[in-house]
Design an enzyme around this catalytic site. Structure first.
Site, PDB file in Angstrom:
ATOM      1  N   GLY A 113       0.810  -1.220   0.000  1.00 59.21           N
ATOM      2  CA  GLY A 113       0.000   0.000   0.000  1.00 59.21           C
ATOM      3  C   GLY A 113       0.836   1.259   0.000  1.00 59.21           C
ATOM      4  N   SER A 114       0.373   2.264   0.730  1.00 64.65           N
ATOM      5  CA  SER A 114       0.993   3.594   0.667  1.00 64.65           C
ATOM      6  C   SER A 114       2.408   3.639   1.222  1.00 64.65           C
ATOM      7  CB  SER A 114       0.113   4.604   1.419  1.00 64.65           C
ATOM      8  OG  SER A 114      -1.090   4.828   0.706  1.00 64.65           O
ATOM      9  N   THR A 115       2.841   2.611   1.941  1.00 58.82           N
ATOM     10  CA  THR A 115       4.224   2.623   2.432  1.00 58.82           C
ATOM     11  C   THR A 115       5.228   2.592   1.284  1.00 58.82           C
ATOM     12  OG1 THR A 115       4.229   0.211   2.663  1.00 58.82           O
ATOM     13  CG2 THR A 115       3.611   1.495   4.603  1.00 58.82           C
ATOM     14  N   ILE A 116       4.790   2.241   0.080  1.00 61.18           N
ATOM     15  CA  ILE A 116       5.706   2.184  -1.067  1.00 61.18           C
ATOM     16  C   ILE A 116       5.944   3.563  -1.674  1.00 61.18           C
ATOM     17  CG2 ILE A 116       4.140   1.895  -3.047  1.00 61.18           C
ATOM     18  CD1 ILE A 116       7.171  -0.327  -2.216  1.00 61.18           C
ATOM     19  N   LYS A 117       5.084   4.530  -1.376  1.00 52.18           N
ATOM     20  CA  LYS A 117       5.138   5.827  -2.065  1.00 52.18           C
ATOM     21  C   LYS A 117       6.469   6.571  -1.895  1.00 52.18           C
ATOM     22  CE  LYS A 117       0.114   6.408  -2.057  1.00 52.18           C
ATOM     23  NZ  LYS A 117      -1.050   7.052  -1.441  1.00 52.18           N
TER      24      LYS A 117
END
Length: 207
Positions: free
Chosen positions: A61-65
């Site tokens: 999820g958003s931890t990859i951004k």
């Protein structure tokens, strides 16, 4: 301290599973690692020896951004001051419509990360393109075992580049969907971000 942090997390959110990894980003030493359900040494069933931080996989999820944004800067696909139109909280990308929690309007790269804008990071992913996105995920170690000194570690899941499609994987992957990682793989990836770009080998051994 790590066990106590997980206890507080479980009390507040009651997740089915959770894990924590405390990793030295300079040398890969695992200083602490814990999970829920925890290892049950009295349970002869192999499931009782399950280590969530190493064995569980999930879409990050958003931890990859931040990882996508840093690679876009490194490769010159975008610059820090560029403004992205994130619209009224939704934006069409080909056949699909992405949504943010609220309307963010124009955002620079820092703003995209602060607001965790799906619409913004999808545009960054499109600027990078499929090959660059696949390259950074591969270089960060996703899709293969870290080699930590414990058995049962999976590869995670990262489809080969030939199976990726434009206006699909470039958008989904930028938001942390369409592939799967372990908590330890993600910790190693963040170490690479924190220590200037060097990927460490995680180890349970001191020094």
């Amino acid at each position: 301290i790590t066990e106590q942090a997980l206890d507080r997390l479980q009390e507040r959110f009651t997740p089915e599973r959770c894990a924590a990894v405390v990793l030295d980003p300079t040398n890969g030493e695992i200083l602490a690692m814990a999970g829920r359900p925890g290892v049950d040494l009295h349970n002869r069933d192999p499931k009782g020896l399950h280590v969530p931080a190493i064995e569980d996989t999930y879409e990050p999820g958003s931890t990859i951004k931040p990882l996508i944004a840093s690679w876009a800067l490194t490769r010159g696909a975008v610059d820090a001051g560029r403004i992205f139109d994130c619209g009224p909280g939704w934006k069409r990308f080909g056949w699909r419509i992405l949504h943010d929690v609220k309307a963010n309007g124009p955002l620079d790269l820092e703003g995209i990360l602060i607001k965790s804008s799906n619409i913004g990071i999808a545009q960054v992913g499109q600027e990078l393109g499929l090959e660059e996105l696949h390259s950074i995920l591969t270089q960060l170690g996703f899709g293969r075992r870290t080699g930590v000194e414990m058995r049962g570690e999976p590869n995670g899941r990262l489809a080969p580049l030939r199976e990726w499609k434009e206006n699909e994987h470039d958008i989904s992957v930028s938001m942390g969907h369409g592939f799967a990682v372990t908590p330890l793989q993600l910790a190693v990836a963040y170490s690479t971000l924190l220590n200037g770009g060097w990927r460490v080998h995680p180890t349970l051994l001191k020094d």
